[in-house]
Design a protein around this motif. Structure first.
Motif, mmCIF file in Angstrom:
data_model
loop_
_atom_site.group_PDB
_atom_site.id
_atom_site.type_symbol
_atom_site.label_atom_id
_atom_site.label_comp_id
_atom_site.label_asym_id
_atom_site.label_seq_id
_atom_site.Cartn_x
_atom_site.Cartn_y
_atom_site.Cartn_z
ATOM 1 N N TRP A 78 0.785 -1.220 0.000
ATOM 2 C CA TRP A 78 0.000 0.000 0.000
ATOM 3 C C TRP A 78 0.830 1.289 0.000
ATOM 4 O O TRP A 78 0.268 2.363 -0.177
ATOM 5 C CB TRP A 78 -1.002 0.045 1.158
ATOM 6 N N LEU A 91 -8.897 3.932 -1.048
ATOM 7 C CA LEU A 91 -8.306 2.586 -1.020
ATOM 8 C C LEU A 91 -9.219 1.652 -0.222
ATOM 9 O O LEU A 91 -8.883 1.220 0.877
ATOM 10 C CB LEU A 91 -6.908 2.641 -0.394
ATOM 11 N N PRO A 92 -10.384 1.315 -0.764
ATOM 12 C CA PRO A 92 -11.374 0.555 0.006
ATOM 13 C C PRO A 92 -10.934 -0.859 0.393
ATOM 14 O O PRO A 92 -11.479 -1.420 1.342
ATOM 15 C CB PRO A 92 -12.601 0.523 -0.916
ATOM 16 N N ASP A 93 -9.968 -1.428 -0.307
ATOM 17 C CA ASP A 93 -9.509 -2.777 0.037
ATOM 18 C C ASP A 93 -8.480 -2.785 1.160
ATOM 19 O O ASP A 93 -8.077 -3.852 1.628
ATOM 20 C CB ASP A 93 -8.910 -3.474 -1.188
ATOM 21 N N MET A 94 -8.067 -1.627 1.591
ATOM 22 C CA MET A 94 -7.068 -1.501 2.655
ATOM 23 C C MET A 94 -7.790 -1.338 3.995
ATOM 24 O O MET A 94 -8.671 -0.495 4.128
ATOM 25 C CB MET A 94 -6.195 -0.271 2.373
ATOM 26 N N SER A 95 -7.400 -2.137 4.982
ATOM 27 C CA SER A 95 -8.047 -2.006 6.294
ATOM 28 C C SER A 95 -7.621 -0.697 6.955
ATOM 29 O O SER A 95 -6.535 -0.173 6.688
ATOM 30 C CB SER A 95 -7.687 -3.190 7.191
#
Length: 124
Positions: free
Chosen positions: A37, A59-63
């Motif tokens: 990321w 960055l919706p896939d990043m927690s």
């Protein structure tokens, strides 16, 4: 361009009889950019300063936990600066530092190459 021609800033190829060499500085840069990321975050912050929620949305896939860890590490590394506006309400934004700005051109070139790759790759 022919097979030996290149648009990069690399010197002429060295003869096969000479050993290949990877400078320490290159290793440091590649390891930093290989962190999950990190290139994406830096690319976004090259565009403008942003709040945590804006970065999370981009960055919706990043927690959120990983986002916080990466931002803290980039701040520690001197590539991102955390700005606190005491408010009220308190507003925290992140911006790229002068040191981080040195990567913006590289990241923009990588993005342009990614588009060329997508356009050329029949499986994508």
């Amino acid at each position: 361009m022919g097979p030996q021609e290149s648009s990069t800033d690399f010197p002429d190829p060295i003869p096969a009889s000479h050993p290949l060499h990877l400078p320490v500085a290159a290793s440091v840069a590649f390891e930093l950019l290989a962190r999950r990321w990190v290139p994406q975050l830096l690319f976004l912050l090259c565009q403008r300063q942003a709040r945590f929620s804006e970065l999370a949305q981009a960055l919706p896939d990043m927690s959120r936990r990983v986002l916080m860890e990466r931002l803290r590490q980039l701040d520690t590394d001197g590539l991102v600066h955390r700005l606190v506006d005491p408010g009220p309400p308190t507003r925290i934004t992140y911006q790229i530092t002068e040191l981080g700005l040195g990567l913006c051109g590289t990241l923009q070139h990588a993005s342009a190459w990614g588009q060329l790759y997508l356009d050329a790759s029949p499986s994508r």
